[in-house]
Design a protein around this motif. Structure first.
Motif, short mmCIF file in Angstrom:
data_model
loop_
_atom_site.label_atom_id
_atom_site.label_comp_id
_atom_site.label_asym_id
_atom_site.label_seq_id
_atom_site.Cartn_x
_atom_site.Cartn_y
_atom_site.Cartn_z
N GLY A 28 62.11 26.98 -52.05
CA GLY A 28 61.11 27.29 -51.10
C GLY A 28 61.83 26.00 -50.27
O GLY A 28 61.71 26.11 -48.45
N VAL A 29 63.06 25.31 -49.94
CA VAL A 29 63.17 24.41 -48.70
C VAL A 29 64.10 25.57 -48.38
O VAL A 29 64.84 25.78 -48.50
CB VAL A 29 63.76 23.07 -48.92
N PRO A 30 63.96 25.28 -46.56
CA PRO A 30 64.25 26.46 -46.11
C PRO A 30 65.57 26.02 -46.05
O PRO A 30 66.87 25.93 -44.46
CB PRO A 30 63.80 26.11 -44.79
N ILE A 31 66.50 26.38 -46.44
CA ILE A 31 68.45 26.11 -46.46
C ILE A 31 68.75 27.53 -47.39
O ILE A 31 68.62 27.57 -48.16
CB ILE A 31 68.34 24.89 -47.61
N PRO A 32 69.90 28.03 -46.23
CA PRO A 32 70.62 29.45 -46.85
C PRO A 32 70.95 29.31 -47.86
O PRO A 32 71.95 28.27 -47.29
CB PRO A 32 71.36 29.83 -45.37
N GLU A 33 70.94 29.84 -48.87
CA GLU A 33 71.69 29.71 -50.16
C GLU A 33 73.14 29.88 -50.25
O GLU A 33 74.08 29.12 -50.53
CB GLU A 33 70.77 30.35 -51.91
N ASP A 34 73.46 31.43 -49.64
CA ASP A 34 74.50 32.05 -49.01
C ASP A 34 75.82 30.86 -48.27
O ASP A 34 76.72 30.83 -48.87
CB ASP A 34 74.62 33.00 -48.10
N LEU A 35 74.78 29.73 -47.42
CA LEU A 35 75.57 28.53 -46.74
C LEU A 35 76.24 27.98 -47.76
O LEU A 35 77.76 27.21 -48.13
CB LEU A 35 75.08 28.37 -45.12
N VAL A 36 75.61 27.53 -48.50
CA VAL A 36 75.61 26.38 -50.16
C VAL A 36 76.98 26.91 -50.18
O VAL A 36 77.85 25.96 -50.96
CB VAL A 36 74.54 25.85 -50.18
N LEU A 37 76.52 28.45 -51.26
CA LEU A 37 77.97 28.89 -51.73
C LEU A 37 78.96 29.12 -50.83
O LEU A 37 80.28 29.11 -51.30
CB LEU A 37 77.11 30.45 -52.21
N LEU A 38 79.13 29.24 -49.74
CA LEU A 38 79.93 29.50 -48.57
C LEU A 38 81.06 27.58 -48.84
O LEU A 38 81.87 27.10 -48.84
CB LEU A 38 79.84 29.58 -47.23
N ALA A 39 80.15 26.78 -48.76
CA ALA A 39 80.40 25.22 -48.67
C ALA A 39 80.94 25.00 -49.87
O ALA A 39 82.24 24.55 -50.25
CB ALA A 39 79.12 24.10 -47.38
N THR A 40 80.38 25.66 -50.81
CA THR A 40 81.01 24.61 -52.01
C THR A 40 82.58 25.65 -52.17
O THR A 40 83.73 24.79 -52.53
CB THR A 40 80.23 25.77 -53.59
N GLY A 41 83.00 27.25 -52.03
CA GLY A 41 83.64 27.59 -52.29
C GLY A 41 85.29 27.26 -51.39
O GLY A 41 86.26 26.43 -51.48
N ILE A 42 85.00 26.51 -50.20
CA ILE A 42 85.40 25.43 -48.84
C ILE A 42 85.28 24.44 -49.27
O ILE A 42 87.21 23.91 -49.12
CB ILE A 42 84.80 25.85 -47.62
N LEU A 43 84.70 23.85 -50.03
CA LEU A 43 85.30 22.68 -50.97
C LEU A 43 86.40 22.72 -51.61
O LEU A 43 87.20 21.68 -51.54
CB LEU A 43 83.67 22.22 -51.08
N SER A 44 86.54 23.78 -52.44
CA SER A 44 86.87 24.19 -53.27
C SER A 44 88.39 24.07 -52.73
O SER A 44 89.27 23.47 -54.08
CB SER A 44 86.56 25.18 -54.26
N HIS A 45 88.90 25.02 -51.51
CA HIS A 45 89.87 24.76 -51.74
C HIS A 45 90.68 24.62 -50.64
O HIS A 45 91.44 24.26 -50.70
CB HIS A 45 89.80 25.63 -50.07
N ARG A 46 89.81 23.05 -50.35
CA ARG A 46 89.87 21.97 -49.97
C ARG A 46 91.09 20.92 -51.24
O ARG A 46 91.54 19.76 -50.29
CB ARG A 46 89.60 21.66 -49.06
N GLY A 47 90.43 21.51 -52.26
CA GLY A 47 90.79 20.31 -53.07
C GLY A 47 89.23 19.81 -53.79
O GLY A 47 90.09 18.41 -54.48
N VAL A 48 88.69 19.96 -52.53
CA VAL A 48 87.50 18.45 -52.76
C VAL A 48 86.65 18.85 -54.79
O VAL A 48 86.35 17.65 -55.34
CB VAL A 48 86.16 18.51 -52.07
N LEU A 49 86.45 20.18 -54.93
CA LEU A 49 86.38 20.59 -55.92
C LEU A 49 87.55 21.61 -56.97
O LEU A 49 87.43 22.18 -56.38
CB LEU A 49 85.18 21.30 -56.38
N PRO A 50 87.73 21.45 -58.01
CA PRO A 50 87.98 22.72 -58.60
C PRO A 50 87.28 24.03 -58.77
O PRO A 50 86.25 23.45 -58.51
CB PRO A 50 88.10 21.52 -60.07
#
Length: 220
Positions: A28-50
């Motif tokens: 219920g914390v008002p943080i859009p889930e899709d934005l977090v998933l987008l950030a996850t994909g972006i950080l993966s592309h940048r090499g932060v996360l495999p």
């Protein structure tokens, strides 16, 4: 890039931080889930996360958040409907409608609810109050996450160079995923209805034709 949670996550994000944010968003914390998933994909592309770690973390984070919400709703029971956030989201007529849908479709309603960002929490809470077993909830929610998580994380990974454009187009992508999921659900329901009707009428599929025996050659 506009101000908001996405730039913060791209600057300070790590697997642990993103996991905790996904769990918090699930309860219920008002943080859009899709934005977090987008950030996850972006950080993966940048090499932060495999990428495999990013997908596994996102899947587990969302599932843990959903499960925590489900268990909380199960503990509170029908008193949950009096919560100030759910009273507006689940008025008595909508509650009755969801209860009928749950009685008819069960876990398939949980699967469809995962793609409805507005009613997702209400659908999960309803399933808990209606007495759905935990294992069954986890199964249907996990099946839906196998669709939604790779799509959104992959979108962030593939278009990390144009974050604002991806964010604006996310609603259209989510709409397409919802349509695909609903069509699949409708096809499954129709197939089961046809099989049930055939069973009621005693119609069974025709037996396979027996192979003709080979002709014997005439002896001279």
């Amino acid at each position: 890039m506009s101000d908001g949670p996405l730039p913060w996550m791209l600057t300070h994000g790590s697997a642990a931080v993103l996991f905790l944010v996904l769990v918090a968003g699930g309860v219920g914390v008002p943080i859009p889930e899709d934005l977090v998933l987008l950030a996850t994909g972006i950080l993966s592309h940048r090499g932060v996360l495999p990428l495999p770690l990013a997908l596994a973390m996102a899947f587990c984070g969302v599932l843990c958040g959903d499960l925590l919400l489900f268990l909380t709703a199960r503990r509170l029971g029908p008193a949950l409907y009096e919560h100030r956030r759910l009273r507006g989201l689940l008025p008595p007529e909508r509650r009755e409608r969801l209860a009928r849908l749950y009685a008819r479709h069960g876990g398939r309603l949980v699967f469809a609810g995962r793609f409805l960002s507005v009613l997702r929490g209400a659908v999960f809470a309803m399933a808990a109050v209606q007495g759905m077993p935990v294992r069954r909830f986890v199964l249907w929610d996990a099946l839906a996450l196998c669709v939604s998580v790779p799509v959104v994380v992959g979108l962030g990974y593939a278009f990390s160079h144009s974050v604002d454009r991806v964010t604006r187009g996310l609603g259209r992508v989510e709409h397409g995923v919802v349509i695909t999921a609903v069509l699949g659900l409708v096809a499954l329901v129709l197939a089961r209805a046809v099989r049930a009707r055939r069973a009621e009428r005693g119609i069974s599929p025709p037996p396979p034709r027996a192979a003709k025996p080979p002709r014997r050659r005439a002896t001279p």
